[in-house]
Design a protein around this motif. Sequence first.
Motif, PDB file in Angstrom:
ATOM      1  N   VAL A  70      48.850  27.046  -8.784  1.00 16.45           N
ATOM      2  CA  VAL A  70      48.198  28.113  -8.047  1.00 16.45           C
ATOM      3  C   VAL A  70      46.823  27.644  -7.606  1.00 16.45           C
ATOM      4  CG1 VAL A  70      47.338  30.476  -8.206  1.00 16.45           C
ATOM      5  CG2 VAL A  70      49.443  29.816  -9.383  1.00 16.45           C
ATOM      6  N   GLN A  71      46.524  27.850  -6.317  1.00 12.48           N
ATOM      7  CA  GLN A  71      45.214  27.472  -5.798  1.00 12.48           C
ATOM      8  C   GLN A  71      44.171  28.461  -6.312  1.00 12.48           C
ATOM      9  OE1 GLN A  71      43.653  25.289  -4.039  1.00 12.48           O
ATOM     10  NE2 GLN A  71      45.299  23.940  -3.391  1.00 12.48           N
ATOM     11  N   THR A  72      43.115  27.962  -6.878  1.00 12.77           N
ATOM     12  CA  THR A  72      42.037  28.826  -7.346  1.00 12.77           C
ATOM     13  C   THR A  72      40.781  28.525  -6.542  1.00 12.77           C
ATOM     14  OG1 THR A  72      41.409  27.236  -9.022  1.00 12.77           O
ATOM     15  CG2 THR A  72      42.964  28.956  -9.683  1.00 12.77           C
ATOM     16  N   ARG A  73      39.894  29.492  -6.507  1.00 16.11           N
ATOM     17  CA  ARG A  73      38.634  29.284  -5.812  1.00 16.11           C
ATOM     18  C   ARG A  73      37.738  28.396  -6.653  1.00 16.11           C
ATOM     19  NH1 ARG A  73      36.353  34.992  -4.209  1.00 16.11           N
ATOM     20  NH2 ARG A  73      34.632  33.634  -3.708  1.00 16.11           N
ATOM     21  N   PRO A  74      36.909  27.588  -6.007  1.00 15.86           N
ATOM     22  CA  PRO A  74      35.985  26.765  -6.798  1.00 15.86           C
ATOM     23  C   PRO A  74      34.995  27.655  -7.541  1.00 15.86           C
ATOM     24  CG  PRO A  74      35.487  26.593  -4.459  1.00 15.86           C
ATOM     25  CD  PRO A  74      36.768  27.359  -4.570  1.00 15.86           C
ATOM     26  N   VAL A  75      34.543  27.181  -8.653  1.00 18.03           N
ATOM     27  CA  VAL A  75      33.609  27.942  -9.475  1.00 18.03           C
ATOM     28  C   VAL A  75      32.269  28.015  -8.761  1.00 18.03           C
ATOM     29  CG1 VAL A  75      32.429  28.032 -11.696  1.00 18.03           C
ATOM     30  CG2 VAL A  75      34.780  27.205 -11.553  1.00 18.03           C
TER      31      VAL A  75
END
Length: 108
Positions: free
Chosen positions: A52-57
């Motif tokens: 799953v693609q997650t947003r960068p922190v």
Amino acid sequence: MFIFVLLAIVLLVLFWQYILAGLGLWVLVLLMRAVINWTVADPTPGYRRKPVQTRPVAKPVQTRPMPALKPARELPAPDYLPRWTASRRLDAGREHAQWQKMFDNTAR
């Protein structure tokens, strides 16, 4: 207590067919679920799932320290604030009653 035991026995005798049918349905559903799990359901899929693609922190934003907040203006002096004494409440009640009377008379 004896009455409750007697009532339970009477209910068991009266509804024994329904109780057995319910237990039979329960066992049948359990067996059908087991058969479906063994035959149709694929517990381990043959394809690889994409992560799953997650947003960068987000990095914390550097801010300047905030100065202490001051009120826009000072509070009024205590002498300026109205005093709600018992007589003032009585006068307010009288004023309200008089206003209500005038309002009712105008509505007629």
